[in-house]
Structures are given as C-alpha cells and as structure tokens.
Design a protein around this motif. Structure first.
Motif: not given
Ligand code: DC
Length: 228
Positions: A38, A127-128
């Motif tokens: 972000r 996410r990973d």
C-alpha cells in the motif's frame, strides 16, 4: 525452519485481525506486508511515477527508504513520511493491487520482508508468506471467508473510518476483482501453501479463531523446540 508464523489469505478474510491478535497473544512481532505494498502504491501515485517496469521505477525503488513499525504509532514510513493512516484509504487498495504485480516492487519487498523476519520470531501476514517469502516457516495458516462476508467487513471498516460513500454492491465487485488479480497474477499469486492449515472465518468469531490458531502454533513450536 524459519521462526515465522505465516498467515496468508484474501482481503477481508479477517487475517489481519487474527494475525495481530495472535502476535499479541504470544507477545511476538506482528508484520503486515500488505501495508508495505500500500505504501509503495501510494508513494508512486503521489510522485507521478508510472506503474510499470522501467528505469523510472527502478531508480525510485533504489532511492526509496522504507521503515516498518518505527514506533507504536508509525506503522509505515516512506522517505521520512508517515503514511500509516493514508494507506488505509479505499483508493489505495486498488493502487496496492496494481503495484503488487510489478516484479521489481515484489523483489524489493521480498528482500525487505526476509530481512525483517529472519532476525526475530514473528507473525507475518500477506498473500505469499508461506509460499514465497518464508516457505520454511514452522507454522502456516491460510485464512479465508465468503466474498459477501468479506465485503461486509470491509464496508463496516470504511464506515468506521467515515467513508460511507460506497455501496455493498460496489464492494462485492471490488473484492471479486481484487481476488481475481491477486490469484491470477504471474508472480507470487495468492494461493494456499500445501502445508498451510485452512481456516474459514465465515462463521467463527475472532476469539474462536485466535484460540484455535494459538493452540496449533504452540504445538508446532514445541515440535521444533521453540518456546512461544
Ligand atoms: O492485505 P492488503 O489488502 O493490505 O494488501 C494490499 C494489496 O497488496 C493486495 O492487493 C495484495 C497485495 N499483497 C501482495 O501481493 N502480497 C503480500 N504479501 C501482501 C499484499
């Protein structure tokens, strides 16, 4: 084994609240990697730098000074500017989703996240994390919930922040669009690591989820001789 509790999952799955609570339960550091994407999205947008690979992006990243959790109030500081509040604006979610597909941004943040996470015991959320950043994490969770529930949670969050000019229909569409982008991108797509425990929070409250994850994490820590 890496001393990281990796928590991955789509936006609005409740993973941030769970990750934060789990970290405070064990009194270990909480690392929110979405906040970093972000911050970079916001920064490039503010500087008018194109969201594409090329010398302009490379130069900007080479000069970028990112600081994480400088103190209790400042979660992300970029080139000396505290952006901890600004990064939560709805439009920044879209910017983050786009920059997260750029290889040089991912590579910049991969190094940054590995450096942060190797020195300490932590809960790292993204996410990973279990698939790419810390594939040898001793404990991995994949947290999810239905699209409607995730859009509703996001709506409540935005209303709380005073941004009520967005409809539920629009949010459901945004959640679906982001899932599509995050799951289908070439680099580090959102996907459950084979050894990650699946947690569906649609019908569970936060306390129940945290308790269940804490007991799994404690067991896994014991198995590798780590005192949590
Ligand atoms: O968790 P979040 O909504 O703050 O994440 C913002 C965006 O960053 C989201 O579109 C996915 C991306 N992201 C990513 O690609 N990899 C991460 N480890 C964390 C977030």
């Amino acid at each position: 084994m890496q001393k990281v509790i990796a928590i991955d999952g789509p936006s609005g799955s409740g993973k941030s609240s769970v990750a934060r609570r789990l970290a405070s339960y064990f009194k270990i550091t909480y690392i929110d990697t979405g906040a970093m994407f972000r911050a970079i999205g916001l920064f490039l947008d503010q500087e008018g730098i194109a969201f594409e690979e090329g010398p302009e992006l490379k130069t900007a990243l080479s000069k970028l000074k990112l600081e994480y959790a400088v103190d209790d109030k400042k979660l992300v500081v970029i080139n000396g500017h505290d952006v901890s509040t600004l990064i939560r604006e709805h439009r920044v979610s879209g910017l983050a989703s786009v920059v997260s597909q750029l290889p040089s941004v991912r590579s910049f943040l991969l190094d940054f996240q590995r450096e942060l996470g190797t020195k300490i015991v932590c809960v790292m959320e993204g996410r990973d994390i279990g698939t790419v950043v810390f594939p040898q994490a001793f404990c991995k969770f994949f947290v999810t919930a239905s699209v409607e529930i995730r859009a509703r949670r996001r709506y409540d969050q935005l209303v709380e922040m005073g941004q009520s000019d967005i409809s539920m229909e629009q949010l459901i569409e945004d959640v679906q669009k982001r899932d599509e982008l995050d799951s289908n991108r070439k680099l580090a797509p959102l996907k459950r690591a084979e050894d990650a425990q699946l947690v569906d929070t649609s019908r569970m409250n936060l306390e129940e989820v945290v308790e269940s994850l804490a007991s799994i994490a404690r067991e896994k820590a014991q198995a590798i001789g780590l005192q949590l």
